[in-house]
Design an enzyme around this catalytic site. Sequence first.
Site, PDB file in Angstrom:
ATOM      1  N   GLY A   1     -19.524 -24.280 -38.334  1.00 56.76           N
ATOM      2  CA  GLY A   1     -20.806 -24.963 -38.371  1.00 56.76           C
ATOM      3  C   GLY A   1     -20.956 -25.934 -37.217  1.00 56.76           C
ATOM      4  O   GLY A   1     -19.963 -26.451 -36.690  1.00 56.76           O
TER       5      GLY A   1
ATOM      6  N   GLN B   1     -24.135 -32.882 -32.466  1.00 61.46           N
ATOM      7  CA  GLN B   1     -22.807 -32.564 -31.914  1.00 61.46           C
ATOM      8  C   GLN B   1     -22.869 -31.983 -30.503  1.00 61.46           C
ATOM      9  O   GLN B   1     -21.872 -31.967 -29.794  1.00 61.46           O
ATOM     10  CB  GLN B   1     -22.076 -31.565 -32.818  1.00 61.46           C
TER      11      GLN B   1
ATOM     12  N   CYS C   1     -13.752 -30.796 -38.501  1.00 62.56           N
ATOM     13  CA  CYS C   1     -15.040 -30.938 -37.811  1.00 62.56           C
ATOM     14  C   CYS C   1     -14.767 -30.775 -36.320  1.00 62.56           C
ATOM     15  O   CYS C   1     -13.778 -31.302 -35.823  1.00 62.56           O
ATOM     16  CB  CYS C   1     -15.609 -32.325 -38.096  1.00 62.56           C
ATOM     17  N   LEU C   2     -15.624 -30.057 -35.620  1.00 63.03           N
ATOM     18  CA  LEU C   2     -15.410 -29.864 -34.179  1.00 63.03           C
ATOM     19  C   LEU C   2     -15.474 -31.194 -33.422  1.00 63.03           C
ATOM     20  O   LEU C   2     -14.950 -31.297 -32.315  1.00 63.03           O
ATOM     21  CB  LEU C   2     -16.426 -28.870 -33.610  1.00 63.03           C
TER      22      LEU C   2
ATOM     23  N   HIS D   1     -21.819 -30.604 -45.023  1.00 68.76           N
ATOM     24  CA  HIS D   1     -21.203 -31.247 -43.857  1.00 68.76           C
ATOM     25  C   HIS D   1     -22.220 -31.366 -42.713  1.00 68.76           C
ATOM     26  O   HIS D   1     -22.360 -32.419 -42.091  1.00 68.76           O
ATOM     27  CB  HIS D   1     -19.982 -30.408 -43.453  1.00 68.76           C
ATOM     28  N   GLU D   2     -22.932 -30.274 -42.456  1.00 65.92           N
ATOM     29  CA  GLU D   2     -23.881 -30.265 -41.326  1.00 65.92           C
ATOM     30  C   GLU D   2     -25.082 -31.169 -41.606  1.00 65.92           C
ATOM     31  O   GLU D   2     -25.575 -31.849 -40.701  1.00 65.92           O
ATOM     32  CB  GLU D   2     -24.346 -28.840 -41.008  1.00 65.92           C
TER      33      GLU D   2
ATOM     34  N   HIS E   1     -24.203 -34.584 -40.788  1.00 67.82           N
ATOM     35  CA  HIS E   1     -24.308 -34.846 -39.344  1.00 67.82           C
ATOM     36  C   HIS E   1     -25.729 -35.272 -38.975  1.00 67.82           C
ATOM     37  O   HIS E   1     -25.918 -36.141 -38.124  1.00 67.82           O
ATOM     38  CB  HIS E   1     -23.976 -33.581 -38.533  1.00 67.82           C
TER      39      HIS E   1
HETATM   40 CO    CO Z   1     -18.798 -31.567 -38.163  1.00 64.03          CO
END
Ligand code: CO
Length: 165
Positions: A44, A49, A88-89, A130-131, A134
């Site tokens: 995701g 991000q 998470c990236l 999660h997204e 963000h």
């Molecule tokens: Co993330």
Amino acid sequence: MRKIRTYGEPILRKKAEEVKDIDDKTLKLINSMKETLLKAQGIGLAGPQVGVSKRIFITYDKEKENFITLINPVILEKNGYEIDIEGCLSFPEIFFSINRAKKVIVKGINEKGKEIIVEANGIIARCFQHEIDHLNGILIIDYATQNEKNFYKEKLEHLLQKSKK
Ligand code: CO
């Protein structure tokens, strides 16, 4: 390909703005997010991000080899709870255990401008929550216990240092 913003960069803490119209710029952004997500081997990715404070996220279902794009997403329903390890990236090599709903129903707009309602379970449901976090400036570290933060102290400090450069 876009650069993935990591912990400490202020854009990750901003509340992202609603998308008014899905123009060429938005479609280009979505395409570049898909490339970036595949390359990073994530599941995701949200607008902030990649440095764009807009309410857009994408998920990639590895089993189905299928992308879901949601614009201006809203959670309509949450059901059940489950604790699982989450990454998470924007937090490379860092994982926290987070309690999330097992099943969610999310409403949003797809790339064609059509309103869609998506029901998700398991890892995709977790990813949706999660997204959406963000898009509201909420990050996985906000759920971490002090012990977890201590465990990743060096990695977290390294990211914070990097973000100041
Ligand atoms: Co993330």
